[in-house]
Scaffold this active site. Structure first.
Site, PDB file in Angstrom:
ATOM      1  N   HIS A 193     -26.009  11.126 -10.429  1.00  0.00           N
ATOM      2  CA  HIS A 193     -25.280  12.358 -10.793  1.00  0.00           C
ATOM      3  C   HIS A 193     -25.451  12.723 -12.281  1.00  0.00           C
ATOM      4  N   LYS A 241     -38.479  21.250  -9.294  1.00  0.00           N
ATOM      5  CA  LYS A 241     -38.396  22.483 -10.084  1.00  0.00           C
ATOM      6  C   LYS A 241     -39.209  22.322 -11.377  1.00  0.00           C
ATOM      7  N   THR A 280     -34.302  29.688   5.968  1.00  0.00           N
ATOM      8  CA  THR A 280     -33.840  28.313   6.170  1.00  0.00           C
ATOM      9  C   THR A 280     -32.340  28.348   6.432  1.00  0.00           C
ATOM     10  N   TYR A 318     -34.632  17.169  -6.508  1.00  0.00           N
ATOM     11  CA  TYR A 318     -34.611  18.640  -6.647  1.00  0.00           C
ATOM     12  C   TYR A 318     -35.138  19.066  -8.015  1.00  0.00           C
ATOM     13  N   ALA A 375     -37.383  31.683  -4.103  1.00  0.00           N
ATOM     14  CA  ALA A 375     -37.405  30.807  -2.919  1.00  0.00           C
ATOM     15  C   ALA A 375     -37.547  29.347  -3.311  1.00  0.00           C
ATOM     16  N   ASP A 385     -43.061  32.220   5.146  1.00  0.00           N
ATOM     17  CA  ASP A 385     -43.016  31.060   4.246  1.00  0.00           C
ATOM     18  C   ASP A 385     -43.920  31.315   3.037  1.00  0.00           C
ATOM     19  N   THR A 444     -34.410  26.306 -13.441  1.00  0.00           N
ATOM     20  CA  THR A 444     -33.054  25.792 -13.635  1.00  0.00           C
ATOM     21  C   THR A 444     -32.943  24.981 -14.922  1.00  0.00           C
ATOM     22  N   ASP A 445     -31.740  24.926 -15.466  1.00  0.00           N
ATOM     23  CA  ASP A 445     -31.494  24.077 -16.646  1.00  0.00           C
ATOM     24  C   ASP A 445     -31.681  22.585 -16.317  1.00  0.00           C
ATOM     25  N   GLU A 446     -31.658  22.248 -15.013  1.00  0.00           N
ATOM     26  CA  GLU A 446     -31.741  20.828 -14.635  1.00  0.00           C
ATOM     27  C   GLU A 446     -33.091  20.206 -14.952  1.00  0.00           C
ATOM     28  N   ARG A 502     -22.273  11.368  -6.238  1.00  0.00           N
ATOM     29  CA  ARG A 502     -23.692  11.663  -5.977  1.00  0.00           C
ATOM     30  C   ARG A 502     -24.551  10.615  -6.689  1.00  0.00           C
ATOM     31  N   PHE A 518     -28.641  32.897  -1.984  1.00  0.00           N
ATOM     32  CA  PHE A 518     -27.514  33.290  -2.845  1.00  0.00           C
ATOM     33  C   PHE A 518     -27.960  34.214  -3.996  1.00  0.00           C
TER      34      PHE A 518
HETATM   35  P1  NAD Z   1     -30.395  29.231  -1.936  1.00  0.00           P
HETATM   36  O1  NAD Z   1     -30.589  27.878  -1.364  1.00  0.00           O
HETATM   37  O2  NAD Z   1     -29.085  29.922  -1.752  1.00  0.00           O
HETATM   38  O3  NAD Z   1     -31.511  30.224  -1.349  1.00  0.00           O
HETATM   39  C1  NAD Z   1     -32.861  29.868  -1.278  1.00  0.00           C
HETATM   40  C2  NAD Z   1     -33.558  30.889  -0.380  1.00  0.00           C
HETATM   41  O4  NAD Z   1     -34.970  30.595  -0.375  1.00  0.00           O
HETATM   42  C3  NAD Z   1     -33.097  30.855   1.076  1.00  0.00           C
HETATM   43  O5  NAD Z   1     -32.898  32.177   1.527  1.00  0.00           O
HETATM   44  C4  NAD Z   1     -34.263  30.210   1.813  1.00  0.00           C
HETATM   45  O6  NAD Z   1     -34.394  30.630   3.161  1.00  0.00           O
HETATM   46  C5  NAD Z   1     -35.437  30.644   0.966  1.00  0.00           C
HETATM   47  N1  NAD Z   1     -36.598  29.746   1.057  1.00  0.00           N
HETATM   48  C6  NAD Z   1     -36.618  28.400   0.859  1.00  0.00           C
HETATM   49  N2  NAD Z   1     -37.861  27.925   1.015  1.00  0.00           N
HETATM   50  C7  NAD Z   1     -38.643  28.994   1.325  1.00  0.00           C
HETATM   51  C8  NAD Z   1     -40.023  29.147   1.597  1.00  0.00           C
HETATM   52  N3  NAD Z   1     -40.860  28.089   1.614  1.00  0.00           N
HETATM   53  N4  NAD Z   1     -40.501  30.387   1.861  1.00  0.00           N
HETATM   54  C9  NAD Z   1     -39.676  31.456   1.859  1.00  0.00           C
HETATM   55  N5  NAD Z   1     -38.360  31.366   1.618  1.00  0.00           N
HETATM   56  C10 NAD Z   1     -37.855  30.142   1.363  1.00  0.00           C
HETATM   57  O7  NAD Z   1     -30.778  29.109  -3.456  1.00  0.00           O
HETATM   58  P2  NAD Z   1     -30.125  29.819  -4.747  1.00  0.00           P
HETATM   59  O8  NAD Z   1     -28.943  29.045  -5.180  1.00  0.00           O
HETATM   60  O9  NAD Z   1     -30.026  31.256  -4.480  1.00  0.00           O
HETATM   61  O10 NAD Z   1     -31.287  29.558  -5.811  1.00  0.00           O
HETATM   62  C11 NAD Z   1     -32.368  30.465  -5.936  1.00  0.00           C
HETATM   63  C12 NAD Z   1     -33.304  29.979  -7.022  1.00  0.00           C
HETATM   64  O11 NAD Z   1     -32.613  29.902  -8.257  1.00  0.00           O
HETATM   65  C13 NAD Z   1     -33.878  28.583  -6.767  1.00  0.00           C
HETATM   66  O12 NAD Z   1     -35.226  28.577  -7.184  1.00  0.00           O
HETATM   67  C14 NAD Z   1     -33.036  27.680  -7.654  1.00  0.00           C
HETATM   68  O13 NAD Z   1     -33.778  26.568  -8.057  1.00  0.00           O
HETATM   69  C15 NAD Z   1     -32.744  28.600  -8.805  1.00  0.00           C
HETATM   70  N6  NAD Z   1     -31.488  28.342  -9.552  1.00  0.00           N
HETATM   71  C16 NAD Z   1     -30.286  28.241  -8.877  1.00  0.00           C
HETATM   72  C17 NAD Z   1     -29.107  28.075  -9.612  1.00  0.00           C
HETATM   73  C18 NAD Z   1     -27.763  27.988  -8.920  1.00  0.00           C
HETATM   74  O14 NAD Z   1     -26.756  27.737  -9.580  1.00  0.00           O
HETATM   75  N7  NAD Z   1     -27.669  28.194  -7.612  1.00  0.00           N
HETATM   76  C19 NAD Z   1     -29.156  28.002 -11.006  1.00  0.00           C
HETATM   77  C20 NAD Z   1     -30.392  28.089 -11.658  1.00  0.00           C
HETATM   78  C21 NAD Z   1     -31.560  28.283 -10.912  1.00  0.00           C
HETATM   79  O1  DAU Z   2     -27.611  23.851 -13.112  1.00  0.00           O
HETATM   80  C1  DAU Z   2     -28.241  24.697 -12.199  1.00  0.00           C
HETATM   81  C2  DAU Z   2     -28.155  24.083 -10.807  1.00  0.00           C
HETATM   82  O2  DAU Z   2     -26.812  24.233 -10.381  1.00  0.00           O
HETATM   83  C3  DAU Z   2     -29.114  24.734  -9.815  1.00  0.00           C
HETATM   84  O3  DAU Z   2     -30.446  24.468 -10.215  1.00  0.00           O
HETATM   85  C4  DAU Z   2     -28.888  24.193  -8.400  1.00  0.00           C
HETATM   86  O4  DAU Z   2     -29.698  24.895  -7.484  1.00  0.00           O
HETATM   87  C5  DAU Z   2     -27.425  24.394  -8.045  1.00  0.00           C
HETATM   88  O5  DAU Z   2     -27.167  23.832  -6.767  1.00  0.00           O
HETATM   89  C6  DAU Z   2     -26.532  23.739  -9.096  1.00  0.00           C
HETATM   90  O6  DAU Z   2     -26.692  22.299  -9.069  1.00  0.00           O
HETATM   91  P1  DAU Z   2     -25.414  21.305  -9.131  1.00  0.00           P
HETATM   92  O7  DAU Z   2     -25.822  20.024  -8.502  1.00  0.00           O
HETATM   93  O8  DAU Z   2     -24.832  21.291 -10.498  1.00  0.00           O
HETATM   94  O9  DAU Z   2     -24.400  22.155  -8.185  1.00  0.00           O
HETATM   95  P2  DAU Z   2     -23.372  21.733  -7.024  1.00  0.00           P
HETATM   96  O10 DAU Z   2     -22.669  22.975  -6.619  1.00  0.00           O
HETATM   97  O11 DAU Z   2     -24.022  20.936  -5.959  1.00  0.00           O
HETATM   98  O12 DAU Z   2     -22.356  20.768  -7.779  1.00  0.00           O
HETATM   99  C7  DAU Z   2     -21.716  21.147  -8.979  1.00  0.00           C
HETATM  100  C8  DAU Z   2     -20.965  19.930  -9.497  1.00  0.00           C
HETATM  101  O13 DAU Z   2     -19.875  19.635  -8.622  1.00  0.00           O
HETATM  102  C9  DAU Z   2     -21.803  18.667  -9.535  1.00  0.00           C
HETATM  103  O14 DAU Z   2     -21.434  17.894 -10.681  1.00  0.00           O
HETATM  104  C10 DAU Z   2     -21.433  17.920  -8.257  1.00  0.00           C
HETATM  105  C11 DAU Z   2     -19.984  18.320  -8.067  1.00  0.00           C
HETATM  106  N1  DAU Z   2     -19.505  18.431  -6.669  1.00  0.00           N
HETATM  107  C12 DAU Z   2     -20.260  19.130  -5.773  1.00  0.00           C
HETATM  108  C13 DAU Z   2     -19.815  19.316  -4.479  1.00  0.00           C
HETATM  109  C14 DAU Z   2     -20.642  20.081  -3.468  1.00  0.00           C
HETATM  110  C15 DAU Z   2     -18.261  17.906  -6.307  1.00  0.00           C
HETATM  111  O15 DAU Z   2     -17.558  17.287  -7.130  1.00  0.00           O
HETATM  112  N2  DAU Z   2     -17.813  18.093  -5.025  1.00  0.00           N
HETATM  113  C16 DAU Z   2     -18.542  18.774  -4.091  1.00  0.00           C
HETATM  114  O16 DAU Z   2     -18.060  18.934  -2.954  1.00  0.00           O
END
Ligand code: NAD
Ligand code: DAU
Length: 341
Positions: A283, A161, A45, A157, A88, A67, A130-132, A280, A20
């Site tokens: 949570h 991180k 993946t 998770y 990744a 990888d 991540t903020d988590e 979750r 993403f």
């Molecule tokens: P995502 O799950 O959409 O994408 C992860 C990508 O990494 C995938 O394309 C997967 O194939 C690849 N990948 C996983 N393991 C791998 C490996 N061992 N080698 C090579 N490629 C690999 O994730 P995202 O939501 O795009 O998040 C990207 C990064 O940002 C992550 O590090 C996540 O912790 C961080 N992040 C995400 C959010 C969010 O809201 N989604 C917020 C803050 C930080």
């Molecule tokens: O804060 C940054 C993080 O945000 C990133 O590090 C993670 O990669 C990213 O997945 C995200 O984590 P969350 O667990 O906050 O995101 P998620 O989209 O899974 O869920 C957002 C909130 O919504 C969480 O409180 C759980 C809730 N939820 C989630 C799903 C999938 C629901 O209520 N219903 C759902 O179907």
């Protein structure tokens, strides 16, 4: 070409560039930084979709399927690059509860291997975190996370991180690896896997299913448009101080119920047209992030400041791109159904 007053980045490696945020980042770089060439390393993946970057010019973007845990692959690919931007990871909390081992391997060992390769080949590393890592806040706590907040991760998770961040800090201090870290809040926008909250609810409505809310829906997330996150990552990678961590957010806290009702309203549905499902385990209650350091030091500001507009744009993207998400929708919902969610 690279920036005038910072690190000149002309050839970069983007790990996870078919996911993403990684794919949005690659698209951002191709659009906004015309001299930069990108090598994507992605293991493809279930979370990846190579179609997210397939339309980009091949002379600007090269995909290496592999990888980041593979040290010999990194030794072949990294030489000749100015920086690695490391996205990744296994990224979904619910999956980390079902299968934590994959998170330890990809997130901790993967970052370790990259650090060793950056050290061996003297390549700058920007680590996307991540903020988590800071755990959660009580719903009535007025505080926000800042760079000095203690690490207190609560899910498998976020624990992986946090572990990877600590490795980056140690490699920077002990071995002099040139690195920066960013910790961002919840992203939304195009190209997000339909397992995540916002696209899950939008695509549920689009396929005629009801959205699913965990527990009370009172949990709070701090939402940022993915393009604003990508701009922040570029600013930090090119102009951030080596060894520093920067928090990224748009000061946009909402409860899950508020976001779900916003999606329902913008899609013309009744405000109560959703199902409450199993919560979750463990949570996190609330995330809230203070991005002052990033704003003060690098002058970054979010451009998407109206969440309703951003959600409208995201709904329109999913409506227009069923071929991108429909093939994975059924399997994703089957996984959720098996977990009672
Ligand atoms: P995502 O799950 O959409 O994408 C992860 C990508 O990494 C995938 O394309 C997967 O194939 C690849 N990948 C996983 N393991 C791998 C490996 N061992 N080698 C090579 N490629 C690999 O994730 P995202 O939501 O795009 O998040 C990207 C990064 O940002 C992550 O590090 C996540 O912790 C961080 N992040 C995400 C959010 C969010 O809201 N989604 C917020 C803050 C930080
Ligand atoms: O804060 C940054 C993080 O945000 C990133 O590090 C993670 O990669 C990213 O997945 C995200 O984590 P969350 O667990 O906050 O995101 P998620 O989209 O899974 O869920 C957002 C909130 O919504 C969480 O409180 C759980 C809730 N939820 C989630 C799903 C999938 C629901 O209520 N219903 C759902 O179907």
């Amino acid at each position: 070409m690279g920036e005038k007053n910072g690190r000149a980045l002309e050839r970069i490696v983007v790990t996870g560039g078919c996911g993403f945020i990684g794919s949005n980042f690659v698209r951002h770089v191709v659009r906004e930084h015309p001299g930069v060439r990108v090598t994507v390393i992605d293991k493809l993946t279930y979370a990846a979709n190579p179609a997210s970057i397939a339309d980009l010019p091949p002379e600007r973007v090269r995909l290496v399927v592999g990888d980041v845990c593979d040290a010999s692959l990194l030794d072949r690919v990294l030489p000749g690059h100015d920086a690695v931007i490391h996205f990744a990871a296994e990224s979904h909390n619910d999956n980390s509860i079902a299968d934590p081992g994959a998170f330890v391997r990809n997130n901790v060992d993967g970052t370790f291997r990259l650090l060793e390769a950056c050290r061996a080949h003297d390549v700058f590393l920007h680590h996307v975190s991540t903020d988590e890592v800071y755990g959660d806040l009580a719903l009535d706590d007025p505080a926000r996370f800042s760079e000095g907040s203690p690490y207190r991760p609560s899910s498998p998770y976020s624990a992986t991180k946090a572990s990877s961040d600590l490795l980056v800090r140690a490699w920077a201090r002990t071995f002099g690896v040139r690195a920066t870290i960013s910790c961002c809040s919840n992203n939304y926008g195009p190209y997000q896997n339909v397992e995540k909250f916002v696209p899950r609810q939008i695509t549920n409505v689009l396929v005629g299913a009801r959205p699913r809310l965990y527990g009370s829906g009172r949990n709070v997330r701090d939402w940022i448009h993915v393009e604003d996150h990508c701009r922040a990552v570029w600013e930090i990678a090119t102009r951030g101080r080596v060894g520093e961590t920067y928090l990224v957010a748009a000061r946009s806290e909402r409860s899950n119920l508020e976001v779900l009702r916003l999606i329902l309203e913008r899609m013309g549905r009744d405000a109560d047209d959703f199902d409450v499902v199993r919560d979750r385990p463990g949570h996190d209650r609330r995330y809230a992030v203070d991005p002052s350091k990033l704003e003060r030091e690098l002058g970054w500001r979010p451009l998407h400041t109206n969440l309703a507009e951003g959600i409208d744009q995201t709904i329109a993207w999913y409506r227009a791109h069923p071929s991108w998400w429909l093939p994975t929708k059924r399997a994703t919902e089957a996984r959720y159904a098996a977990r009672g969610q």
